[in-house]
Scaffold this active site. Structure first.
Site, PDB file in Angstrom:
ATOM      1  N   ASP A  97       6.586   8.562  -4.612  1.00 19.76           N
ATOM      2  CA  ASP A  97       5.303   8.652  -5.293  1.00 19.76           C
ATOM      3  C   ASP A  97       5.501   8.050  -6.680  1.00 19.76           C
ATOM      4  O   ASP A  97       6.628   7.952  -7.179  1.00 19.76           O
ATOM      5  CB  ASP A  97       4.839  10.108  -5.375  1.00 19.76           C
ATOM      6  CG  ASP A  97       3.340  10.233  -5.548  1.00 19.76           C
ATOM      7  OD1 ASP A  97       2.695   9.243  -5.967  1.00 19.76           O
ATOM      8  OD2 ASP A  97       2.802  11.318  -5.273  1.00 19.76           O
ATOM      9  N   TRP A  98       4.420   7.646  -7.310  1.00 12.99           N
ATOM     10  CA  TRP A  98       4.513   6.908  -8.573  1.00 12.99           C
ATOM     11  C   TRP A  98       5.100   7.804  -9.663  1.00 12.99           C
ATOM     12  O   TRP A  98       4.513   8.803 -10.046  1.00 12.99           O
ATOM     13  CB  TRP A  98       3.147   6.379  -8.951  1.00 12.99           C
ATOM     14  CG  TRP A  98       2.910   4.964  -8.508  1.00 12.99           C
ATOM     15  CD1 TRP A  98       2.538   3.928  -9.312  1.00 12.99           C
ATOM     16  CD2 TRP A  98       3.054   4.413  -7.197  1.00 12.99           C
ATOM     17  NE1 TRP A  98       2.437   2.763  -8.571  1.00 12.99           N
ATOM     18  CE2 TRP A  98       2.758   3.028  -7.275  1.00 12.99           C
ATOM     19  CE3 TRP A  98       3.435   4.938  -5.964  1.00 12.99           C
ATOM     20  CZ2 TRP A  98       2.810   2.185  -6.173  1.00 12.99           C
ATOM     21  CZ3 TRP A  98       3.485   4.098  -4.856  1.00 12.99           C
ATOM     22  CH2 TRP A  98       3.180   2.750  -4.974  1.00 12.99           C
TER      23      TRP A  98
END
Length: 813
Positions: free
Chosen positions: A233-234
């Site tokens: 995930d970012w």
């Protein structure tokens, strides 16, 4: 797609630096190219129910605008259709729009289990049940990837809350982990075959999901046969080398080379085998090759996609209540007053990284005015934010006094459901509830249209004539709601989650979001209907509930060892569709056993003309007769006499058929688990929960005595005094200010900063902050403001000189 041999040859031609460079992004949305070898950069972008490709400044939380795209209903809505074929159609449309925009990876679907109604991202997820979650996610994946665009199944795994999501340790027993939280992912992976999976921010039982060898290597690849790429995930990377070893290939977004160098250093130091890096490089190259189709010329029919968005909403709207045939609306309803801000300004999607810039938006008010209904007028009735307005209320009551029927549009506003924040309660806004009570007191028929991505308490439910739940209906939702209200479309949606009477009835209500360092899943396998049915607790609306304007009769249930057949007849006078649910009831209904009494074993959608009958064949889910044996770490078939039930909901059980299943006894459970055998999990003691886990409980609170480190989150500055408390206060008050200015999205996204680990400041700064500057900041928050300030100034000057020197070298080259 190039052969594996060609990909290996390509990787073999790379330098160590080039291989390491492929392990993180070039910028916020793109991978790094290797120009000399012809390795292309590909784009990854949100989102699960619509393309969110940003044309300007990039962010992960929907702060900056994206290019127009079709906003389909999110997962929480689509799942109410219980129609995998429809979701595959939506997936094809999503993939087509992504391919036309030269996007190679669409970040979705999201499919974490809806453990608790207050979880801020519930609108992005499907269900409390893993079978329906997995089936629907698999269909969406197949549709997206049919256009040469990779789907990214997320967030793996146990991403159950937004509060402290980047550091929270989800404590869950092995049985619940496999039966509830992983089973939907397993179905989606094996039936949908996604090309990428996104790891979640959180820890699972002490280990970050992105570094969890058991989850990423043993389960995802070993047990399920996943052959694609795992992306963070970012900002979801903690230890880059540990993530690489576990099976994470791609870190997003760019870390400005920080973590690439960590990989090189580890290989040169002998602490990382280069063969591990080679395996991850092969996964990146395979993904680039798989998604070549995204660069082809593709045309998009946005009008057709809008019509599909309308159809998807029509089939997903749920009729919760319809007393005395109050709906559909017709001449008998007389003059209709439309009241409620959501009628004019629809709430059609959630907020955060999935925020789509729609190509158009249909409002229910416009659609109602274009219908044959006699609309006597419209009033807002309440403010969008929960502030009292006697003027708006009085105007609404005056309008209602001139009407024969009131259409009242209620719902959760934009600040209530968003990425990075959880709700604090399960109630509708107080101003909406007050208006509802006053309208009911007029003794005019009231029909409620509800908007929102998760359950809310409905204290007025028994006092209104009908309730239509649009969930979050996407850009075509206004027309879809009107079609259902007027009877142009017969509602067929059914809930994929239980609606409790009140929040305290939720099995995780005593623990959800109440601790700092850990989140204890003390309810174990008893999520949603599994819990309510186990303890016999009344609910507002059960899992699987949904009404129609016609009626359906069930007959001739026949169960064998692989499937069951049941005949459904439309006994009413309208064409309609019925979602037939098949429940597998445990021997002796699991009395005194650590097991739910019944679980969803399959489902089917049957469309029928008036008087028509059809026979549905429903295959059992793979683990319909199994439990997960935590001690042996494997699934076990439990033998005995099961009851196969054909049902219209988890509480509307129509037909039963006995089935003898061969298998062994249920796995032994620790003797201390009395409350888990009865289902009274809210009474489970620390000792009992510890016995279930098989280990001592970790500390639930953050340590207060030690200094903060790079791995701590900014929220831990609260209450530490000095600059630390000032930093926390500035972020907290900025969020409050955005709310006062009527910008709920910005308010929620500002609060997101509190859950960022300090390490992310360096990695996600785009090169503006280096390690020395971050270390200086930590000195400041740890009580040495002036010393840290001097270090910061010195580090900033050195960093600036270094950037200038690099620019000069680049200019000369």
């Amino acid at each position: 797609m190039p052969t594996p041999e060609k990909l290996v040859d390509l990787r073999a031609a790379m330098t160590l630096t080039e291989k390491a460079s492929l392990m993180s992004g070039e910028n916020f949305w793109n991978t790094k190219p290797i120009t000399r070898l012809g390795v292309a950069s590909i784009m990854l972008t949100d989102g699960p129910h619509g393309l969110r490709k940003q044309g300007g400044a990039a962010d992960h939380l929907g702060l900056n605008a994206s290019l127009p795209a079709t906003c389909f209903p999110p997962a929480a809505t689509l799942v109410n259709s219980w129609d995998p074929a429809l979701l595959e159609q939506v997936g094809v449309a999503l993939g087509t729009e992504a391919a036309a925009a030269q996007v190679s990876v669409l970040l979705g679907p999201g499919m974490n289990i809806k453990r608790n109604p207050l979880a801020g991202r519930n609108f992005e997820y499907f269900s409390e049940d893993p079978v329906v979650s997995g089936k629907m996610a698999a269909a969406l994946i197949r549709g997206i990837q049919s256009r040469g665009v990779a789907a990214s199944l997320k967030h793996f795994a146990v991403n159950s809350q937004e509060t402290h999501r980047m550091s929270i340790d989800e404590i869950v027993d092995e049985r619940a982990l496999h039966e509830i939280y992983l089973e939907g992912f397993r179905i989606a992976v094996t039936e949908g075959e996604p090309w990428t999976v996104m790891s979640s921010y959180n820890k699972v039982n002490g280990t970050y999901a992105n570094e969890n060898v058991q989850l990423l290597h043993c389960v995802l690849r070993g047990d399920w046969g996943f052959d694609g790429l795992v992306v963070t995930d970012w900002g979801g990377n903690n230890d880059r080398v540990a993530g690489l070893i576990a099976g994470n290939a791609l870190e997003m977004p760019s870390s400005s080379g920080v973590t690439d160098q960590q990989i090189i250093d580890a290989i040169e130091a002998g602490t990382l085998d280069e063969r591990v890096l080679d395996a991850r490089v092969d996964e990146v190259l395979a993904l680039i090759a798989r998604t070549d189709a995204s660069a082809q010329q593709t045309t998009v029919d946005l009008d057709a996609h809008h019509e599909l968005a309308v159809e998807a909403a029509q089939h997903s709207i749920v009729l919760l209540r319809n007393e005395n045939h109050a709906l559909p609306l017709g001449p008998a309803n007389g003059k209709v007053a439309v009241i409620g801000d959501f009628a004019e300004t629809p709430r059609y999607q959630g907020a955060g990284s999935s925020l789509v810039n729609p190509t158009r938006v249909d409002s229910a008010l416009d659609a109602l005015r274009s219908s044959d209904i006699d609309i006597v007028g419209y009033e807002r009735g309440f403010t969008r934010r929960d502030t009292s307005s006697r003027r708006l209320r009085r105007r609404a009551l005056r309008l209602a006094g001139r009407a024969d029927t009131v259409l009242l549009f209620l719902g959760l506003d934009e600040s209530a459901e968003a990425e990075a924040v959880d709700r604090t309660h399960m109630r509708l806004a107080a101003n909406q509830l007050q208006l509802t009570r006053e309208l009911i007191a007029l003794n005019v028929p009231v029909i409620v249209v509800l908007a929102g991505g998760a359950p809310v308490e409905l204290p007025f439910a028994d006092d209104v004539d009908a309730i239509v739940h649009s969930y979050l209906a996407g850009q075509g939702g206004g027309r879809a709601v009107t079609d259902v209200l007027t009877g142009r479309v017969n509602p067929r949606g059914k809930l994929a989650e239980s609606y409790p009477l009140r929040y305290r009835d939720v099995p995780s209500s005593a623990t959800f979001g109440r601790t700092e360092a850990t989140s204890e899943h003390r309810e174990s396998i008893y999520i949603g209907y599994r819990y309510y049915d186990k303890v016999g607790l009344p609910v507002r609306y059960p899992f699987g509930h949904g009404l129609s304007y016609t009626q359906f009769a069930y007959s001739d249930l026949v169960a064998d060892h692989s499937s069951a057949t049941v005949t459904v007849t439309n006994t009413g006078d309208r064409t309609g569709a019925e979602i037939v649910q098949l429940y597998v009831e445990a021997p002796d209904a699991a009395e005194g056993q650590f097991r739910a009494p019944r679980e969803l074993g399959g489902f089917a959608l049957v469309s029928l003309q008036p008087g028509e009958s059809a026979t549905a064949t429903i295959d059992y889910a793979e683990h319909a007769f199994d439990v997960f044996d935590a001690a042996a770490s494997e699934w076990r078939t439990v033998g005995g006499q099961y009851t196969i039930i054909a049902a219209a909901s988890s509480r509307d059980l129509r037909l039963r058929s006995l089935l003898e299943v061969d298998g062994g006894p249920a796995p032994d459970a620790p003797a201390e688990l009395d409350h888990y055998r009865t289902g009274q999990v809210s009474r489970a003691t620390d000792a009992e929960y510890s016995a279930l886990l098989g280990r001592a409980l970790p500390a639930a609170a953050w340590p207060r005595a030690r200094p903060l480190t790079r791995d701590d989150i900014i929220a831990q500055t609260k209450g530490r005094g000095g600059f630390a408390s000032l930093l926390h206060t500035v972020i907290d008050r900025s969020s409050d200010l955005f709310l006062l200015l009527g910008r709920p999205h910005a308010a929620n996204n500002t609060r997101f900063a509190l859950d960022l680990p300090f390490r992310s400041i360096e990695r996600m700064s785009g090169g503006l902050v280096d390690k020395a500057m971050l270390d200086a900041l930590l000195v400041m928050v740890n009580g040495h403001f002036w010393r840290g300030s001097r270090q910061m100034l010195s580090a900033w000057r050195a960093h600036r000189r270094g950037r200038r020197a690099r620019r000069d070298i680049d200019t000369q080259n």
